[in-house]
Structure formats: structure tokens, C-alpha cells
Design a protein around this motif. Structure first.
Motif, short mmCIF file in Angstrom:
data_model
loop_
_atom_site.label_atom_id
_atom_site.label_comp_id
_atom_site.label_asym_id
_atom_site.label_seq_id
_atom_site.Cartn_x
_atom_site.Cartn_y
_atom_site.Cartn_z
N PRO A 1 0.74 -1.07 -0.05
CA PRO A 1 0.11 -0.02 0.05
C PRO A 1 0.86 1.12 -0.10
O PRO A 1 0.43 2.31 -0.66
CB PRO A 1 -0.80 -0.10 1.35
CG PRO A 1 -0.02 -0.94 2.11
CD PRO A 1 0.64 -2.03 1.02
N ALA A 2 2.00 1.21 0.61
CA ALA A 2 2.71 2.35 0.64
C ALA A 2 3.47 2.74 -0.66
O ALA A 2 3.42 3.75 -1.17
CB ALA A 2 4.10 2.16 1.80
N LEU A 3 3.73 1.68 -1.49
CA LEU A 3 4.13 1.74 -2.93
C LEU A 3 3.15 2.27 -3.80
O LEU A 3 3.44 3.04 -4.53
CB LEU A 3 4.63 0.49 -3.49
CG LEU A 3 5.16 0.38 -4.87
CD1 LEU A 3 6.46 1.21 -5.16
CD2 LEU A 3 5.30 -1.06 -5.16
N ARG A 4 1.95 1.74 -3.43
CA ARG A 4 0.68 2.26 -4.46
C ARG A 4 0.63 3.78 -4.15
O ARG A 4 0.25 4.58 -5.24
CB ARG A 4 -0.45 1.54 -4.13
CG ARG A 4 -0.47 0.09 -4.82
CD ARG A 4 -1.98 -0.48 -4.88
NE ARG A 4 -2.45 -0.64 -3.46
CZ ARG A 4 -2.09 -1.76 -2.86
NH1 ARG A 4 -1.57 -2.61 -3.24
NH2 ARG A 4 -2.59 -2.05 -1.34
N GLU A 5 0.84 4.07 -3.03
CA GLU A 5 0.59 5.63 -2.80
C GLU A 5 1.55 6.56 -3.36
O GLU A 5 1.16 7.54 -4.09
CB GLU A 5 0.52 5.87 -1.01
CG GLU A 5 0.68 7.42 -0.80
CD GLU A 5 0.75 7.36 1.01
OE1 GLU A 5 1.11 8.67 1.02
OE2 GLU A 5 0.84 6.30 1.48
N TYR A 6 2.63 6.06 -3.50
CA TYR A 6 3.68 6.90 -4.29
C TYR A 6 3.59 6.73 -5.80
O TYR A 6 3.98 7.64 -6.27
CB TYR A 6 5.27 6.47 -3.80
CG TYR A 6 5.49 7.10 -2.50
CD1 TYR A 6 6.08 8.55 -2.39
CD2 TYR A 6 5.24 6.43 -1.40
CE1 TYR A 6 6.42 8.85 -1.05
CE2 TYR A 6 5.46 7.01 0.09
CZ TYR A 6 6.24 8.52 -0.07
OH TYR A 6 6.48 8.74 1.13
N LEU A 7 3.26 5.63 -6.24
CA LEU A 7 2.89 5.36 -7.69
C LEU A 7 1.60 6.18 -8.10
O LEU A 7 1.90 6.66 -9.07
CB LEU A 7 2.52 3.94 -8.14
CG LEU A 7 3.88 2.97 -8.02
CD1 LEU A 7 3.31 1.59 -8.16
CD2 LEU A 7 4.80 3.36 -9.00
N GLN A 8 0.74 6.42 -7.27
CA GLN A 8 -0.31 7.26 -7.66
C GLN A 8 -0.08 8.67 -7.83
O GLN A 8 -0.75 9.60 -8.36
CB GLN A 8 -1.64 7.14 -6.60
CG GLN A 8 -2.14 5.57 -6.77
CD GLN A 8 -3.20 5.32 -5.66
OE1 GLN A 8 -3.35 6.25 -4.54
NE2 GLN A 8 -3.84 4.02 -5.48
N LYS A 9 1.23 8.99 -7.18
CA LYS A 9 1.75 10.41 -7.28
C LYS A 9 2.25 10.88 -8.56
O LYS A 9 2.72 11.77 -8.87
CB LYS A 9 2.66 10.81 -6.11
CG LYS A 9 1.86 10.79 -4.73
CD LYS A 9 3.00 11.09 -3.41
CE LYS A 9 2.10 10.99 -2.51
NZ LYS A 9 3.06 11.23 -1.13
N GLY A 10 2.43 9.78 -9.34
CA GLY A 10 3.11 9.81 -10.76
C GLY A 10 4.64 9.28 -10.71
O GLY A 10 5.26 9.85 -11.73
N LEU A 11 5.20 8.97 -9.62
CA LEU A 11 6.61 8.90 -9.54
C LEU A 11 6.94 7.45 -10.42
O LEU A 11 6.11 6.45 -10.63
CB LEU A 11 6.99 8.59 -8.26
CG LEU A 11 6.84 9.71 -7.13
CD1 LEU A 11 7.45 9.43 -5.81
CD2 LEU A 11 7.75 10.79 -7.97
N SER A 12 8.25 7.24 -10.94
CA SER A 12 8.50 6.18 -11.56
C SER A 12 8.59 4.79 -10.46
O SER A 12 8.63 5.28 -9.30
CB SER A 12 10.05 6.39 -11.99
OG SER A 12 10.70 6.48 -11.07
#
Length: 236
Positions: free
Chosen positions: A36-47
Motif C-alpha cells: 500500500p505504501a508503494l501504491r501511494e507513491y505510484l499514484q503520485k506519478g513517480l517512477s
């Protein structure tokens, strides 16, 4: 899985030769809190690499380890050891030099630098051991560009079912590859069209190679029936 049946230790090169640090990073990446922590940052548009780094730091772990390619591979080994509850003991050995350097270091040249020199007819021989030099000097140079037409032929004749069966093609990635293969002119254009912040180039390279070799997700999931160790015989 294979090595767990054969060995007690897993030895690999890494920029950080600290097994405890590598194993601790693997534990955090395998923890239930990480996805879930990874998804949160991916949803911000990060690689993906940047999102992974952000998620690790948010969970209180150091992300510096994963800025080096051999460390990343070593962490993946340790993740597999933990996930399979294997008794393998990781034994990293310090690997100096820049793995992706384009200019060869006098003492620790990168494979990338040597490949570039070979492909451009540069002088690569001073950077390899004498025995290897003798063998390589007698061989023919093969690059992926030499097989591009064959790879394009394979991609353009695959059915939708064959694309769907590819490894690494989850989240509809196989469909993006299929459409690009039918639209773009060159292999590089296909890979460029499919690549995004979410999907790394190395993942796409693996997909294309699996497509070319006819390797499916089902084939990769089959248990290994036997192991043949190269150069291992009655003598030694």
C-alpha cells in the motif's frame, strides 16, 4: 528454489557487502505494509524506482541501498530467500566500480563499457583477462540488432492469446506491447512506446525476449525437474 536444494550459502556481488543491511531491506519490501505504501507513491506519478524509494523511507528503512544495480539484485535474492523460508545464507562480496559506466575503468571495467567498445570496434582487449581475451578474439560479435528482424517477425505474428500468456505482462502490459508491435516500425520504437514510469525498460526487454523464445508464464511457473551444473563431471 533450485539453489535451496543444492547449497547452504548464496554468494553474489554487491556494491554494499553487508548481508544484514541487504536482508533488512528485503524484509521491509516483503512486509504487508509495503504494497500500500508503494501504491501511494505510484499514484503520485513517480517512477517505480522513485516510488519504491519513497515507500521504503516512509516505513523507516534506508533506500540508499537500492540506488546501485547489484545491490538491487542482491535484495531480490534475499526477498526470495525470505518468501520461500529458505535456509540459504546470503554471502555478498564487494563489487567495486560503476556497473553502468560507459567508459572502462582501468581496474574494474563495466560490462556496459566493454560491450560499447566491442560494438564500435574500439580496443577492449586490455580490459579482460588473457584467457578470456584469446577466446573472445576468435568469436563473432552478436548484438540484439542482428536479430531484430527475426524478433519483429515473431512479435507481429503472435496472437492475442500468445501475448496474454507472456510473463511480466500483468496489469494489461501485454496488451500495450501487442498494440505497439503492430503499430511501430522498429524494436526500439516498440519498447519506447510501451515504456512508462510504472514499467521499467528491463521488464519490457524480458517480455520481448520471452516472446521471441516462446516462454510463457505457465512455463516459468513449472517446477524444475533436474539441474545440470555446467562443467561439473566425474573429474570435478
Amino acid at each position: 528454489e533450485i539453489l535451496s536444494r543444492l547449497c547452504t550459502h548464496l554468494c553474489f556481488g554487491a556494491e554494499t557487502a553487508q548481508p544484514e543491511e541487504i536482508m533488512e531491506t528485503a524484509r521491509v519490501l516483503n512486509s504487508p505494509a509495503f504494497p500500500p505504501a508503494l501504491r501511494e507513491y505510484l499514484q503520485k506519478g513517480l517512477s517505480f524506482p522513485a516510488a519504491r524509494q519513497g515507500a521504503l523511507e516512509a516505513l523507516g528503512a534506508s533506500a540508499d541501498l537500492l540506488t546501485k544495480p547489484n545491490n538491487i539484485l542482491g535484495v531480490e535474492y534475499c526477498k526470495a530467500i525470505l518468501a520461500q523460508n529458505s535456509a540459504l545464507i546470503p554471502l555478498p562480496i564487494h563489487r567495486p566500480g560503476d556497473y553502468h559506466a560507459t567508459a572502462p575503468h582501468p581496474e574494474n571495467p563495466s560490462a556496459t563499457a566493454l560491450r560499447l567498445r566491442m560494438e564500435s570496434a574500439g580496443d577492449w582487449q586490455p580490459f579482460v583477462p588473457e584467457k578470456a581475451r584469446e577466446i573472445l578474439a576468435q568469436g563473432r560479435l552478436h548484438t540484439r540488432a542482428s536479430g531484430e528482424k527475426a524478433m519483429l517477425y515473431r512479435l507481429r505474428t503472435m496472437t492475442e492469446e500468445e501475448f496474454a500468456a507472456l510473463p511480466y505482462g500483468s496489469e494489461g502490459l501485454w496488451r500495450k506491447l501487442m498494440h505497439a508491435a503492430r503499430r511501430e516500425n522498429t524494436l526500439e520504437e516498440i519498447l519506447t512506446a510501451v515504456k512508462s514510469k510504472r514499467y521499467t525498460r528491463s521488464r519490457l526487454d524480458r517480455m520481448v525476449m520471452c516472446a521471441f523464445l516462446g516462454i510463457t508464464e505457465e512455463a516459468l511457473s513449472q517446477p524444475v525437474p533436474y539441474v545440470r551444473v555446467l562443467a561439473f563431471n566425474e573429474t570435478g
